[in-house]
Design a protein around this motif. Structure first.
Motif, PDB file in Angstrom:
ATOM      1  N   MET A   1       0.846  -1.177   0.000  1.00 27.58           N
ATOM      2  CA  MET A   1       0.000   0.000   0.000  1.00 27.58           C
ATOM      3  C   MET A   1       0.886   1.232   0.000  1.00 27.58           C
ATOM      4  SD  MET A   1      -3.246  -1.064   2.468  1.00 27.58           S
ATOM      5  CE  MET A   1      -2.854   0.178   3.600  1.00 27.58           C
ATOM      6  N   ILE A   3       0.733   5.451   0.642  1.00 27.50           N
ATOM      7  CA  ILE A   3      -0.038   6.548   1.211  1.00 27.50           C
ATOM      8  C   ILE A   3       0.636   7.845   0.818  1.00 27.50           C
ATOM      9  CG2 ILE A   3      -0.874   7.590   3.367  1.00 27.50           C
ATOM     10  CD1 ILE A   3      -2.070   4.818   2.684  1.00 27.50           C
ATOM     11  N   GLN A  14      -7.306   6.924   2.762  1.00 27.03           N
ATOM     12  CA  GLN A  14      -6.521   6.209   1.756  1.00 27.03           C
ATOM     13  C   GLN A  14      -6.318   4.755   2.171  1.00 27.03           C
ATOM     14  OE1 GLN A  14      -2.934   8.258   0.265  1.00 27.03           O
ATOM     15  NE2 GLN A  14      -3.681  10.069   1.335  1.00 27.03           N
ATOM     16  N   ILE A  15      -6.002   4.535   3.432  1.00 32.26           N
ATOM     17  CA  ILE A  15      -5.795   3.176   3.937  1.00 32.26           C
ATOM     18  C   ILE A  15      -7.085   2.372   3.808  1.00 32.26           C
ATOM     19  CG2 ILE A  15      -5.310   1.801   5.999  1.00 32.26           C
ATOM     20  CD1 ILE A  15      -3.470   4.212   6.884  1.00 32.26           C
ATOM     21  N   ASP A  17      -9.670   2.911   1.869  1.00 28.55           N
ATOM     22  CA  ASP A  17     -10.026   2.713   0.457  1.00 28.55           C
ATOM     23  C   ASP A  17      -9.197   1.597  -0.171  1.00 28.55           C
ATOM     24  OD1 ASP A  17     -11.963   4.680   0.536  1.00 28.55           O
ATOM     25  OD2 ASP A  17     -10.712   6.204  -0.424  1.00 28.55           O
ATOM     26  N   GLN A  18      -7.903   1.575   0.135  1.00 28.10           N
ATOM     27  CA  GLN A  18      -7.060   0.539  -0.446  1.00 28.10           C
ATOM     28  C   GLN A  18      -7.419  -0.841   0.100  1.00 28.10           C
ATOM     29  OE1 GLN A  18      -2.837   1.479  -0.836  1.00 28.10           O
ATOM     30  NE2 GLN A  18      -3.348   3.654  -0.750  1.00 28.10           N
ATOM     31  N   LEU A  19      -7.713  -0.919   1.383  1.00 24.54           N
ATOM     32  CA  LEU A  19      -8.112  -2.208   1.951  1.00 24.54           C
ATOM     33  C   LEU A  19      -9.474  -2.646   1.403  1.00 24.54           C
ATOM     34  CD1 LEU A  19      -6.835  -1.797   5.609  1.00 24.54           C
ATOM     35  CD2 LEU A  19      -6.009  -3.425   3.881  1.00 24.54           C
ATOM     36  N   ARG A  20     -10.407  -1.711   1.215  1.00 23.44           N
ATOM     37  CA  ARG A  20     -11.691  -2.047   0.599  1.00 23.44           C
ATOM     38  C   ARG A  20     -11.465  -2.653  -0.780  1.00 23.44           C
ATOM     39  NH1 ARG A  20     -13.232   3.070   2.498  1.00 23.44           N
ATOM     40  NH2 ARG A  20     -14.601   2.888   4.296  1.00 23.44           N
ATOM     41  N   GLY A  21     -10.546  -2.044  -1.534  1.00 23.59           N
ATOM     42  CA  GLY A  21     -10.237  -2.550  -2.865  1.00 23.59           C
ATOM     43  C   GLY A  21      -9.655  -3.952  -2.827  1.00 23.59           C
ATOM     44  N   LEU A  22      -8.748  -4.194  -1.882  1.00 23.35           N
ATOM     45  CA  LEU A  22      -8.147  -5.532  -1.754  1.00 23.35           C
ATOM     46  C   LEU A  22      -9.184  -6.574  -1.367  1.00 23.35           C
ATOM     47  CD1 LEU A  22      -4.818  -4.570   0.058  1.00 23.35           C
ATOM     48  CD2 LEU A  22      -5.070  -5.343  -2.315  1.00 23.35           C
ATOM     49  N   SER A  25     -11.732  -7.023  -4.406  1.00 24.27           N
ATOM     50  CA  SER A  25     -11.127  -7.730  -5.538  1.00 24.27           C
ATOM     51  C   SER A  25     -10.793  -9.175  -5.204  1.00 24.27           C
ATOM     52  CB  SER A  25      -9.863  -7.006  -5.996  1.00 24.27           C
ATOM     53  OG  SER A  25      -8.841  -7.121  -5.017  1.00 24.27           O
ATOM     54  N   SER A  93      -6.634  -0.099 -15.779  1.00 21.84           N
ATOM     55  CA  SER A  93      -5.422   0.275 -15.054  1.00 21.84           C
ATOM     56  C   SER A  93      -4.189   0.102 -15.941  1.00 21.84           C
ATOM     57  CB  SER A  93      -5.298  -0.571 -13.795  1.00 21.84           C
ATOM     58  OG  SER A  93      -4.077  -0.323 -13.143  1.00 21.84           O
TER      59      SER A  93
END
Length: 116
Positions: A1, A3, A14-15, A17-22, A25, A93
């Motif tokens: 990740m 930041i 940001q943290i 959002d990135q964990l939600r994405g992980l 997915s 992406s």
């Protein structure tokens, strides 16, 4: 990740959002253990309170559950995104990276074309 401390989005957001994405997915599966608040804070060079705030937001949204003893795990009810959507996102992406389009611009393009 990664930041961006100088960005306009707060680090806790940001943290989260990135964990939600992980999680969405499928890269983090149900019952996977997340790093401790202190460990992730050290890894990202942020204050532990920042990571704790992100974890609380994820718990509130049903993405993670806090376990007795302090561990945090991906919720068994957290759902993943449809595989075709994930593949399309990866393709977008890759195309953006190849064309030198920065992430914030790609997000603006996606928002502008949403539902079109």
């Amino acid at each position: 990740m990664l930041i961006e401390l100088s960005g306009s989005t707060p680090p806790a957001n940001q943290i989260a959002d990135q964990l939600r994405g992980l999680i969405s997915s499928g890269q983090l599966a149900a019952e996977d253990k997340l790093p401790s608040v202190r460990q992730l804070a050290r890894d990202l060079s942020v204050a532990p309170g920042t990571v704790a705030k992100a974890y609380r937001a994820l718990e509130s949204d049903g993405f993670v559950t806090a376990q007795p003893g302090g561990s945090t795990r991906v919720s068994s009810t957290a759902s993943t995104t449809n595989r075709r959507v994930i593949e399309a996102a990866r393709a977008l992406s890759a195309q953006c990276a190849k064309a030198g389009v920065p992430l914030d611009e790609a997000v603006r393009i996606l928002r502008a074309t949403w539902g079109a």
